[in-house]
Design an enzyme around this catalytic site. Structure first.
Site, mmCIF file in Angstrom:
data_model
loop_
_atom_site.group_PDB
_atom_site.id
_atom_site.type_symbol
_atom_site.label_atom_id
_atom_site.label_comp_id
_atom_site.label_asym_id
_atom_site.label_seq_id
_atom_site.Cartn_x
_atom_site.Cartn_y
_atom_site.Cartn_z
ATOM 1 N N LYS A 193 0.808 -1.392 0.035
ATOM 2 C CA LYS A 193 -0.162 0.183 -0.137
ATOM 3 C C LYS A 193 1.195 1.463 0.148
ATOM 4 C CE LYS A 193 -1.494 2.788 2.548
ATOM 5 N NZ LYS A 193 -1.515 4.356 2.038
ATOM 6 N N GLU A 267 9.919 0.970 10.119
ATOM 7 C CA GLU A 267 11.052 1.518 10.469
ATOM 8 C C GLU A 267 10.745 3.897 10.135
ATOM 9 O OE1 GLU A 267 13.055 4.684 9.230
ATOM 10 O OE2 GLU A 267 12.824 3.919 6.692
ATOM 11 N N CYS A 301 13.548 11.009 7.168
ATOM 12 C CA CYS A 301 13.247 9.934 8.700
ATOM 13 C C CYS A 301 14.289 10.300 9.527
ATOM 14 C CB CYS A 301 13.459 8.847 8.937
ATOM 15 S SG CYS A 301 13.331 7.711 7.724
ATOM 16 N N GLU A 398 9.771 14.895 16.419
ATOM 17 C CA GLU A 398 10.060 14.997 14.267
ATOM 18 C C GLU A 398 9.717 15.988 13.900
ATOM 19 O OE1 GLU A 398 9.072 11.159 12.326
ATOM 20 O OE2 GLU A 398 10.849 11.048 11.264
HETATM 21 P P1 NDP Z 1 2.115 7.783 8.305
HETATM 22 O O1 NDP Z 1 2.896 7.086 9.275
HETATM 23 O O2 NDP Z 1 0.397 7.859 8.798
HETATM 24 O O3 NDP Z 1 1.921 7.042 6.472
HETATM 25 C C1 NDP Z 1 2.883 5.881 6.306
HETATM 26 C C2 NDP Z 1 1.764 5.105 5.759
HETATM 27 O O4 NDP Z 1 1.069 4.467 6.658
HETATM 28 C C3 NDP Z 1 1.049 5.587 4.561
HETATM 29 O O5 NDP Z 1 0.990 4.826 3.833
HETATM 30 C C4 NDP Z 1 -0.234 5.916 5.344
HETATM 31 O O6 NDP Z 1 -1.578 5.646 4.431
HETATM 32 C C5 NDP Z 1 -0.088 4.045 6.415
HETATM 33 N N1 NDP Z 1 -1.167 4.473 7.630
HETATM 34 C C6 NDP Z 1 -1.767 5.342 7.887
HETATM 35 N N2 NDP Z 1 -3.011 5.068 9.175
HETATM 36 C C7 NDP Z 1 -2.050 3.471 8.899
HETATM 37 C C8 NDP Z 1 -2.876 2.827 10.247
HETATM 38 N N3 NDP Z 1 -4.055 2.925 10.954
HETATM 39 N N4 NDP Z 1 -2.593 0.955 9.465
HETATM 40 C C9 NDP Z 1 -1.679 1.001 8.535
HETATM 41 N N5 NDP Z 1 -1.460 1.908 8.102
HETATM 42 C C10 NDP Z 1 -1.532 3.247 8.020
HETATM 43 O O7 NDP Z 1 2.789 9.446 7.541
HETATM 44 P P2 NDP Z 1 2.065 10.457 7.089
HETATM 45 O O8 NDP Z 1 2.000 10.107 6.442
HETATM 46 O O9 NDP Z 1 1.001 10.580 8.242
HETATM 47 O O10 NDP Z 1 2.924 11.119 7.681
HETATM 48 C C11 NDP Z 1 2.909 12.124 9.176
HETATM 49 C C12 NDP Z 1 4.802 12.415 9.982
HETATM 50 O O11 NDP Z 1 4.865 10.884 9.838
HETATM 51 C C13 NDP Z 1 5.711 13.064 9.334
HETATM 52 O O12 NDP Z 1 5.404 14.374 10.063
HETATM 53 C C14 NDP Z 1 6.366 12.555 9.357
HETATM 54 O O13 NDP Z 1 6.525 12.947 11.145
HETATM 55 C C15 NDP Z 1 6.331 11.291 10.150
HETATM 56 N N6 NDP Z 1 7.370 9.907 8.610
HETATM 57 C C16 NDP Z 1 7.635 9.601 8.799
HETATM 58 C C17 NDP Z 1 8.523 9.155 7.972
HETATM 59 C C18 NDP Z 1 9.499 7.698 7.866
HETATM 60 O O14 NDP Z 1 10.207 7.862 7.336
HETATM 61 N N7 NDP Z 1 9.782 7.994 8.828
HETATM 62 C C19 NDP Z 1 7.710 8.975 7.001
HETATM 63 C C20 NDP Z 1 6.316 9.263 6.318
HETATM 64 C C21 NDP Z 1 6.213 10.217 7.876
HETATM 65 P P3 NDP Z 1 -1.722 7.500 4.463
HETATM 66 O O15 NDP Z 1 -0.631 8.351 3.393
HETATM 67 O O16 NDP Z 1 -2.966 7.153 3.662
HETATM 68 O O17 NDP Z 1 -1.808 8.019 5.086
#
Ligand code: NDP
Length: 799
Positions: A193, A267, A301, A398
């Protein structure tokens, strides 16, 4: 006429736009609408719902993409399940050919994919073209290699099964490659996904899978939002979840998958320190900050978002950094002259803006690079907040934007303490021209990746992943392959059940102890905490009975307080991690020697507990001694490795102990199993809090007397008895316990996984019947891997 030196002085470039035409043509050719990719074809979403995907630099809608619901996820998992046997049976070589073909085709379409990524995500074309795509290609080449070598390099392992993979929006195609390549190499099939904000390169990748003739159902892509991801996580026929994203969602996934034995790798986020010592090459370090926090608009990240600078150079460093910031160009991601592109989404932009505004309102010194107000799109200038207090939210949370904070330090120890003052532990950069300083600091940092005089270096051959709340598991390299493999024997092992005799029946009031009259002296087993034989804090005890029900004695009933005391004692024994492997081996040999001297006593315990013959008990005891010798032998041989990464680096993969590890051992072969689990942990330098089965308390009390005489440092091994699962749960909830090994029934395993969701510690829960006498099941690589976390240290060479 403008001369070259004028240009160099002003650093003024003209625009150099990349054409979006090929991407626009592709979008038009598909009617700007995409379904899910399931079983080798694109299908409309069951509920008929679509959502819009926008270009963050122009705010134009690029396409409508299918919103995945439970039915779509079911269909995709069914396809992956159906494709699994044939894909696994194809063999490593045939799978290697497929992975190789994917790598080749990614390369052939690299420019198109780079433009598409920049339009979808807002990152500059320079980054998508020169970083994301080459790294994604490299990942598939590297893992084509692992597929080819699977049988020889991982002979006792097989594919875990159907994998659910969830990726974020910051590196959409690269994260897809990090997830898919090892899974496919191992023989798994996948439902992936992508992030709701950035699904387009995953869709183009699906088309590429068709183009290279990947069998239908091996890769399935379901687009959608967090709910779609949640369906995938909960799906009972998914055997492994791999997630990259926020720590908050990581916690939700840990909870949602707690009652299944799905493999899980997380991660998560970070707040990585960027440490500059006074002997660093300051100009190089300033350039390092640019690569660290302004790469991908800081939406990384492992971004070095906390600069720790030695006070003697802080002013000079700050001045140079401010000057460099003014030269950064923020603008059109498709312009090859842009250094920074757009923030992925308006919501993210707003969040970043609010955090910076709050810092400013509190009077923090805030510097920002130039930013021409764009006509549209989500842009934010490079931002530097100086002298931010270590506990300030800007220094702890973060931000995921182009914001860096700085703070000063005086000594190396202070730098390490500040660096580790975070709930995260993903990455760190260390800048000094003194190799001793760099490596001393690297060893002390609680981070999965350390870059010496560099930042944001990645390669498929090196593992990537975090310590603490940055998650667990590694992606890349040999260590990453293990995330998609399971030991073959485990597949057919039956579920573990514990006998009634192993359960604790505490009694709050005295029981008749007539049976004890037969014993010469009344026995009451004490805990072993910090090298002391300690009474239960609760003041309560429980009866210890033989297999036949005869009362053998009593033992203190352990409580939360006793476990906390044991954890504290284990923390004080931190010197154990620093002793040499040779010294640890000597202690373990000494333990074997003293254990042998108590053979009669321990054999008698084994007989009483399990009602086995003297010969069987003696045989088990011999196996115990052999296991101690095994781990004494390993203690100075658990080497790491030097990964063959692409750049001029020696990339050390160091096997580091977790620190304090909780261990709940099973009732089966109680002495052999407890030591088969304790010894690998100790051998590599962990300190252990052991919860053995309650009915073995008298035996473990005697064992602790052997420890007393075996030079095991006080606190290295602590033993508490009582209700095993209640006590193990205290360990799972304890923030100062870095990892938990739980060997017990499935209900307890689910409880531990759920309890650990708050602090996200690594939990190894095993609820299958293990033959503790069989070395291929009960000792060796699998145990040592779980006893360590790998730290990758990138050391540059060359001038
Ligand atoms: P999320 O952790 O919400 O999203 C990462 C992925 O998980 C996306 O594909 C998201 O879908 C999906 N997801 C969201 N909720 C669920 C759930 N309950 N169960 C399974 N999958 C889920 O990150 P965001 O995109 O909302 O970003 C928010 C914050 O997260 C950022 O501001 C940053 O601080 C952090 N972040 C950290 C990352 C890293 O690499 N460590 C990467 C991205 C974000 P969808 O996109 O549809 O929400």
């Amino acid at each position: 006429m403008t001369s070259v030196s004028d240009i160099l002085r002003t650093m003024d470039y003209g625009p150099s736009p990349e054409s979006p035409a090929p991407v626009n043509q592709w979008l038009s050719a598909h009617g700007m609408r995409f379904g899910h990719f399931i079983d080798g074809q694109f299908v409309a979403p069951a509920a008929g719902e679509y959502f819009g995907v926008f270009n963050p630099a122009t705010e134009e809608r690029l396409a409508l993409v299918a919103q995945g619901g439970a039915h779509d996820v079911d269909q995709a998992v069914a396809a992956a399940r159906q494709a699994l046997p044939a894909w696994a049976a194809l063999g490593g070589h045939q799978r290697a050919r497929h992975l190789y073909a994917i790598a080749r085709h990614l390369q052939k379409h690299a420019r198109f994919l780079a433009v598409l990524e920049s339009m979808d995500n807002g990152k500059t074309i320079r980054e998508s073209r020169d970083v994301d795509l080459p790294l994604a290609v490299r990942h598939f080449y590297h893992h084509a290699g692992w597929a080819q070598l699977l049988a020889s390099e991982f002979p006792a392992h097989e594919a875990v099964g159907v994998c659910g993979q969830i990726v974020p929006w910051n590196f959409p195609l690269l994260m897809l490659a990090w997830k898919l390549a090892p899974a496919l190499a191992a023989g798994c099939t996948v439902v992936l996904k992508p992030a709701e904000l950035t699904p387009l390169t995953a869709i183009a990748f699906a088309q590429l899978c068709v183009g290279v003739g990947l069998p239908a159902g091996v890769v399935n892509i379901v687009t959608g939002d967090g709910d779609t991801g949640a369906h995938l996580v909960r799906h009972p026929e998914v055997h492994k979840i791999a997630f990259t994203g926020s720590t908050e969602v990581g916690r939700m996934i840990r909870r949602a998958s707690a009652d299944s034995d799905k493999k899980l790798s997380l991660e998560l986020g970070g707040k990585s320190p960027f440490i500059v010592f006074d002997d660093a090459d300051i100009d190089a370090a300033v350039e390092g900050v640019v690569d660290s926090i302004w790469f991908n608009q800081g939406q990384v990240c492992c971004a070095g978002s906390r600069i720790l600078v030695q006070e003697s150079i802080a002013e000079r460093f700050g001045a140079k950094l401010r000057a460099r910031m003014q030269r950064l160009r923020v603008g059109d991601p498709l312009d090859k002259s842009s250094d920074m592109g757009a923030i992925v989404d308006g919501v993210q932009l707003q969040r970043i803006g609010q955090m910076v505004a709050a810092g400013r309102a509190e009077g923090l010194a805030c510097w920002q690079g130039a930013l021409e107000p764009p006509a549209c799109g989500h842009f934010f200038p490079p931002t530097f907040l100086e002298n931010v207090p270590a506990a300030h939210p800007l220094a702890q949370e973060e931000i995921f934007g182009p914001i860096v904070v700085s703070m000063g330090f005086r000594t190396l120890d202070e730098a390490v303490a500040l660096a580790n003052n975070s709930r995260y532990g993903l990455a760190a950069s260390v800048w000094s021209e003194n190799v001793n300083v760099c490596l001393t600091v690297a060893a002390e940092l609680l981070a999965g990746v350390v870059w010496i005089n560099g930042a944001n270096l990645f390669d498929a051959a090196a593992g990537f992943g975090g310590y603490r709340e940055s998650g667990f598991g590694r992606e890349g390299g040999r260590e990453g392959m293990h995330e998609y493999l399971v030991p073959k024997w485990l597949r057919t092992a039956s579920a573990l059940e514990e006998p009634e005799s192993a359960r604790l029946h505490p009694s709050a009031h005295p029981e008749p102890t007539a049976a004890l009259a037969a014993q010469p002296i009344d026995r009451s087993a004490k805990f072993y905490i910090g090298g002391q034989h300690t009474r239960a804090d609760s003041g309560y005890s429980f009866a210890v009975r033989s297999h036949g029900g005869a009362l053998l004695g009593h033992a203190g009933l352990g409580s939360r307080k006793d476990v906390r005391n044991a954890v504290e004692a284990a923390h004080k024994a931190s010197g154990w991690a620093k002793t040499s492997g040779h010294a640890r081996a000597q202690v373990l040999y000494c333990f074997a020697e003293n254990l042998a001297a108590r053979a009669d006593c321990l054999v008698a315990h084994l007989r009483a507990m399990d009602a086995i013959s003297e010969a069987a008990a003696t045989r088990q005891f011999e196996q115990v001694l052999e296991r101690v010798f095994h781990y004494a032998a390993i203690a100075d041989k658990n080497d790491g490795s030097a990964h063959a990464t692409l750049t001029a680096h020696v990339t050390l993969a160091m096997n580091e102990p977790f620190g304090v590890v909780g261990l709940r051992s099973p009732a089966q072969s109680a002495l052999l199993s407890a030591l088969s689990l304790t010894l690998p942990l100790l051998a590599v330098g962990n300190r252990v809090v052991l919860i053995p089965p309650a009915h073995t308390a008298l035996m473990f009390a005697d064992l602790s007397q052997v420890l007393d005489t075996s030079d095991v440092p006080d606190g290295a091994l602590n033993i508490v008895f009582g209700d095993s699962d209640d006590l193990a749960e205290v360990l799972a909830l304890h923030d100062d316990v870095a990892a938990l090994w739980y060997f017990g029934p499935a209900t307890g395993a689910a409880r531990m996984r759920a309890a650990s969701a708050g602090n996200l510690k690594s939990v190894w829960a095993q609820s299958r019947h293990t033959d503790w006498t069989a070395p291929e099941q009960a000792q060796g690589g699998e145990y040592l891997r779980h006893a360590c976390q790998v730290k990758n240290i990138w050391i540059p060479y060359g001038e």
